[in-house]
Design an enzyme around this catalytic site. Sequence first.
Site, PDB file in Angstrom:
ATOM      1  N   ARG A   1       0.853  -1.187   0.000  1.00 30.67           N
ATOM      2  CA  ARG A   1       0.000   0.000   0.000  1.00 30.67           C
ATOM      3  C   ARG A   1       0.889   1.237   0.000  1.00 30.67           C
ATOM      4  O   ARG A   1       1.054   1.904   1.027  1.00 30.67           O
ATOM      5  CB  ARG A   1      -0.902   0.026   1.244  1.00 30.67           C
TER       6      ARG A   1
ATOM      7  N   ALA B   1      -8.751  10.282   6.851  1.00 33.19           N
ATOM      8  CA  ALA B   1      -7.799  10.772   5.843  1.00 33.19           C
ATOM      9  C   ALA B   1      -6.744   9.724   5.528  1.00 33.19           C
ATOM     10  O   ALA B   1      -6.375   8.927   6.386  1.00 33.19           O
ATOM     11  CB  ALA B   1      -7.106  12.026   6.350  1.00 33.19           C
ATOM     12  N   ASP B   2      -6.235   9.779   4.283  1.00 34.23           N
ATOM     13  CA  ASP B   2      -5.179   8.851   3.861  1.00 34.23           C
ATOM     14  C   ASP B   2      -4.604   9.312   2.520  1.00 34.23           C
ATOM     15  O   ASP B   2      -4.958   8.775   1.485  1.00 34.23           O
ATOM     16  CB  ASP B   2      -5.773   7.456   3.725  1.00 34.23           C
ATOM     17  N   PRO B   3      -3.648  10.234   2.484  1.00 34.09           N
ATOM     18  CA  PRO B   3      -3.067  11.037   3.567  1.00 34.09           C
ATOM     19  C   PRO B   3      -3.533  12.494   3.489  1.00 34.09           C
ATOM     20  O   PRO B   3      -4.377  12.851   2.672  1.00 34.09           O
ATOM     21  CB  PRO B   3      -1.574  10.955   3.223  1.00 34.09           C
TER      22      PRO B   3
ATOM     23  N   ALA C   1      -6.685  13.262   0.917  1.00 32.37           N
ATOM     24  CA  ALA C   1      -7.232  12.097   0.215  1.00 32.37           C
ATOM     25  C   ALA C   1      -8.010  11.254   1.209  1.00 32.37           C
ATOM     26  O   ALA C   1      -7.587  11.041   2.342  1.00 32.37           O
ATOM     27  CB  ALA C   1      -6.101  11.273  -0.404  1.00 32.37           C
TER      28      ALA C   1
END
Length: 325
Positions: free
Chosen positions: A49, A204-206, A214
């Site tokens: 990932r 969030a991610d990121p 994102a």
Amino acid sequence: MVVRGAPAIAIAAALSLAVEVANFKDFNGTSEEAASFIELKLEYLVSSRPTAVNLSDAAKKLIEITSNAASTTIMPESVFQAYIEAAEIMLDDDVASNKAIGSYGSRFLQDQRKIVPRFSVLTHCNTGSLATAGYGTALGVIRALHAEGVLERAYCTETRPFNQGSWLTAFELVHDKIPATLIADSAAAALMKESRLSAVIVGADPVAANGDTANKIRTYSLAVCAMHHHIPFYIAASLSSIDLSLSSGEEIVIEERSSKELLHSRGGLGEQVAASGILVWNPAFDVTPAYLITGIVTEKGVITKNNDAFNIKDFVEKAAGKSTA
């Protein structure tokens, strides 16, 4: 999707390698080779990932710890033990971090809207105990509001196409006996129009250095709808989700998921429902620009705007010396 949620992915990766090294009977190598073994394994896990900043952040910290351990001992077992202990500390720290996010978020919402005795909050995807080491980020804020007796209702979206909201978030809310309502993704704007919401809170991610964020696909459209209806829109995420190397959301690589998730029912697990031969565009995430975000709730406090812009780098640097609440 067996393990999903950026914090949970990081913790699962760290602990899975801890299990592997704990079960070593005989490692024929030096302490430096033990550290190199761990580094290679962590780099492989990160490749699963590459956009999950929590995973890469955890790997960097663990590599540093094992490298330092290797420089002070000739015993590979000591390096492995240092790694195991560090991974277990990460597990405990993530739960403490999530509870701090919940506390800061609840306190901030109540301070911002003092005339509102109770809050109704919409969340998207799953950001609870099933996406973290425990308690959750955005769902942690909802849990804190509920624990303090000021939550009127939590609303959660289905979160198509994989339905993390209806499968996971709804489960957590019902399990904790939190008053909650599940809505179709397409019903969010109508819900906002009826003035039923006090805030929208998502994960969030990121998060990029300028505040662009994102998150699960449809987060952007929720933020647009929230701004149109004058509803504050918050991100809840640990500082490890912030990637200062990304100047803006334009640098965030968006993963695309299998077309089966749209062509078949149950997020790709059921029977085909779409016409054979239709093309599919299925991005896993979208990017919400910072101007749509009211604040970013972290374990060190809430990042707010100054002159309509976030100064995240300054906040992170100041927070480095600030203890978790």
